[in-house]
Design a protein around this motif. Sequence first.
Motif, PDB file in Angstrom:
ATOM      1  N   SER A  78    -106.541  93.568  40.420  1.00  0.00           N
ATOM      2  CA  SER A  78    -106.977  94.124  41.905  1.00  0.00           C
ATOM      3  C   SER A  78    -106.000  93.527  42.840  1.00  0.00           C
ATOM      4  CB  SER A  78    -108.262  93.587  41.984  1.00  0.00           C
ATOM      5  OG  SER A  78    -108.776  94.115  43.390  1.00  0.00           O
ATOM      6  N   ASN A  80    -104.776  92.906  46.652  1.00  0.00           N
ATOM      7  CA  ASN A  80    -105.143  92.982  47.897  1.00  0.00           C
ATOM      8  C   ASN A  80    -103.980  93.415  48.955  1.00  0.00           C
ATOM      9  OD1 ASN A  80    -106.639  92.760  50.345  1.00  0.00           O
ATOM     10  ND2 ASN A  80    -106.441  90.517  50.397  1.00  0.00           N
ATOM     11  N   THR A  82    -102.298  94.042  52.097  1.00  0.00           N
ATOM     12  CA  THR A  82    -102.439  93.810  53.575  1.00  0.00           C
ATOM     13  C   THR A  82    -101.181  94.201  54.279  1.00  0.00           C
ATOM     14  OG1 THR A  82    -101.319  91.684  53.156  1.00  0.00           O
ATOM     15  CG2 THR A  82    -103.907  91.703  53.035  1.00  0.00           C
ATOM     16  N   ARG A 116    -103.751 100.842  50.241  1.00  0.00           N
ATOM     17  CA  ARG A 116    -104.149  99.928  51.089  1.00  0.00           C
ATOM     18  C   ARG A 116    -105.536  99.293  50.806  1.00  0.00           C
ATOM     19  NH1 ARG A 116    -103.139 101.190  57.617  1.00  0.00           N
ATOM     20  NH2 ARG A 116    -102.644  99.096  57.347  1.00  0.00           N
ATOM     21  N   GLY A 117    -105.838  98.057  51.153  1.00  0.00           N
ATOM     22  CA  GLY A 117    -107.110  97.378  50.944  1.00  0.00           C
ATOM     23  C   GLY A 117    -106.946  96.982  49.564  1.00  0.00           C
ATOM     24  N   SER A 118    -108.009  97.159  48.624  1.00  0.00           N
ATOM     25  CA  SER A 118    -108.264  96.553  47.388  1.00  0.00           C
ATOM     26  C   SER A 118    -107.924  97.797  46.355  1.00  0.00           C
ATOM     27  CB  SER A 118    -109.601  95.965  46.978  1.00  0.00           C
ATOM     28  OG  SER A 118    -109.591  95.592  45.914  1.00  0.00           O
TER      29      SER A 118
END
Length: 193
Positions: A78, A80, A82, A116-118
């Motif tokens: 996963s 992240n 940013t 984007r994000g997770s």
Amino acid sequence: MNPQALLLIVLGLVIGPGYFAFCEYFSGRPGQNYALTERGNRWPLPDGSILRLHGGQAYKPLTLEFAPESNNYRLRFSFNVTQAGAPAADATNEYQVSLLQDDIGSVQRSVRVKGRGSVTVTLDPLQIFYPGSYVLVLEEVGAPALAVSGVSLQVDTNVEKPKMWISWSGLALLVFGIGMLVRDAIVQTRRRP
């Protein structure tokens, strides 16, 4: 409605896509979670040698214990992401996942991260033949286009690999059931005056 056609559709959904989704996403036992945050271009390995990377950087290598009794293993990363501002539509990070045992590469897989994000990326289940300590290395390939603040890894054990003949059989039942419904609908429309 033809009850045989509905039965074929339900069986086809359960045996085909249902079985495949169960194996891919739900089978196995959840294992340990690891956080990968430190990056560098050289890392000490458990045997005292130094892992040097010339093409990019890698996250700190993890030592994992694997045994054939817990086959198959699923590695779920996963990322992240940013990214400040809007990334380019085709912005992608590429990674090389290597599993080493005694400085011998036993498994290598490529991973692409986009979004984007997770962002979760799951590798195909791995089969381990020899028990022992393995070192997992997650290495960046080239300069990353997306900013990643950290990576988490979940290792699942006893994962079931889907048998594709079962999935295809279920899909055939599904298509046959839908075909029966379409045939019945055509026959009924032709009977009407």
